[in-house]
Design a protein around this motif. Structure first.
Motif: not given
Length: 238
Positions: A184-196
Motif C-alpha cells: 500500500l505504501t509503494f502504491i501511495d508513493i508511486k501514485y500519490p493521488l490514487f487513494f485520495f
C-alpha cells in the motif's frame, strides 16, 4: 555544472542504490531463513530442530531436548534444562497407524511408570488404557533456583517424541500485515493521488488534496514502512 560533474553525481547515486539494494536483499535472505527455521515453541521460547546422527535436538542457548528413536517401538526423550536440570523419559509404544499410537508405558529414569494408554498426533488430550479421555496433568515438575518451572507432562513428552508440534519459527499473520503495508505504501508513493481519489470520487468532483493531507501523506511514507518492519520483527521475535 559541466557534463562530467553531472555524470559523477549520477554515478554516485547508482552506486549507493546498488549498495542499498544488495544490503536489503541480504537482510531479506537472513530474515526468511530465520522465519522458515523448523522447530517448536516450548514455554514461549523457540527451540530450533536439528538432526544429529540418530538424534533429534530441539535447542536454544539454554535448553536442549533430545529425542533418540532407538527403534520402531522405543524412544528416549531427554530434557536438558537451565541450571543443569536433566530428566529422561523412556517411551515404549506400538504403532496403530500414521496418527495413532498405543503407549505401552512412559517411564522416568527411576523406572516409575508415568502413563499407559493411547496417543494421537495433534490431540490436546490423551486416552487411558480403556480409551477414556484424560486431562494431561503434570507428571513431573522440574524446578531450579530460578522462578522458571518446567512441566514435563506425558503429552508434551510424546509430542516431542513424535515431532507433533514441529512448525516454522515465524508467524504468518504479522508478516502478511507487513507485506500489505509495504504494498500500500509503494502504491501511495508511486501514485500519490490514487487513494485520495478513490476515497472521494463518488461524492466530490475533481477533488484536490490540501497541504495538510500532502504533509501527512509524506509522513506516512516513513511511518508505515517502520510499522511494517516492526511487524516483521514481531513475526519471529521470541
Amino acid at each position: 555544472m559541466d557534463f562530467e560533474k553531472i555524470k559523477n553525481i549520477f554515478s554516485k547515486k547508482n552506486r549507493l542504490f546498488t549498495f542499498l539494494s544488495f544490503f536489503v536483499i541480504i537482510l531479506l535472505i537472513l530474515y526468511f531463513k530465520t522465519f522458515f527455521t523448523k522447530g517448536v515453541y516450548f514455554y514461549d521460547k523457540f527451540l530450533k530442530k536439528e538432526v544429529r546422527n540418530s538424534e533429534i535436538h530441539y535447542y536454544n542457548k539454554k535448553i536442549d531436548i533430545i529425542v533418540d528413536r532407538i527403534d520402531y517401538n522405543n524412544t528416549t526423550v531427554t530434557y536438558n534444562l537451565p541450571e543443569g536440570l536433566k530428566k529422561e523419559f523412556y517411551i515404549d509404544y506400538s504403532t496403530v497407524n500414521n496418527l495413532d499410537f498405543k503407549i505401552n508405558s512412559i517411564k522416568n529414569e527411576y523406572g516409575n511408570t508415568l502413563f499407559e494408554g493411547n496417543y494421537q498426533i495433534g490431540t490436546i488430550w490423551l486416552k487411558d488404557k480403556n480409551g477414556e479421555p484424560i486431562f494431561d496433568a503434570p507428571s513431573l515438575r522440574i524446578g531450579g533456583h530460578s522462578y522458571v518451572t518446567f512441566e514435563a507432562t506425558p503429552l508434551n513428552t510424546l509430542n516431542f517424541a513424535f515431532s507433533a508440534n514441529d512448525r516454522f519459527r515465524g508467524d504468518a499473520g504479522p508478516l502478511m500485515m507487513a507485506i500489505l503495508i509495504f504494498i500500500l505504501t509503494f502504491i501511495d508513493i508511486k501514485y500519490p493521488l490514487f487513494f485520495f481519489t478513490l476515497n472521494h470520487f463518488l461524492d466530490v468532483k475533481d477533488p484536490e488534496p490540501t497541504d495538510f493531507y500532502l504533509s501527512m501523506q509524506k509522513a506516512s511514507w516513513v511511518v508505515m514502512p517502520l510499522i511494517g518492519i516492526l511487524l516483521m520483527i514481531a513475526a519471529i521475535q521470541t
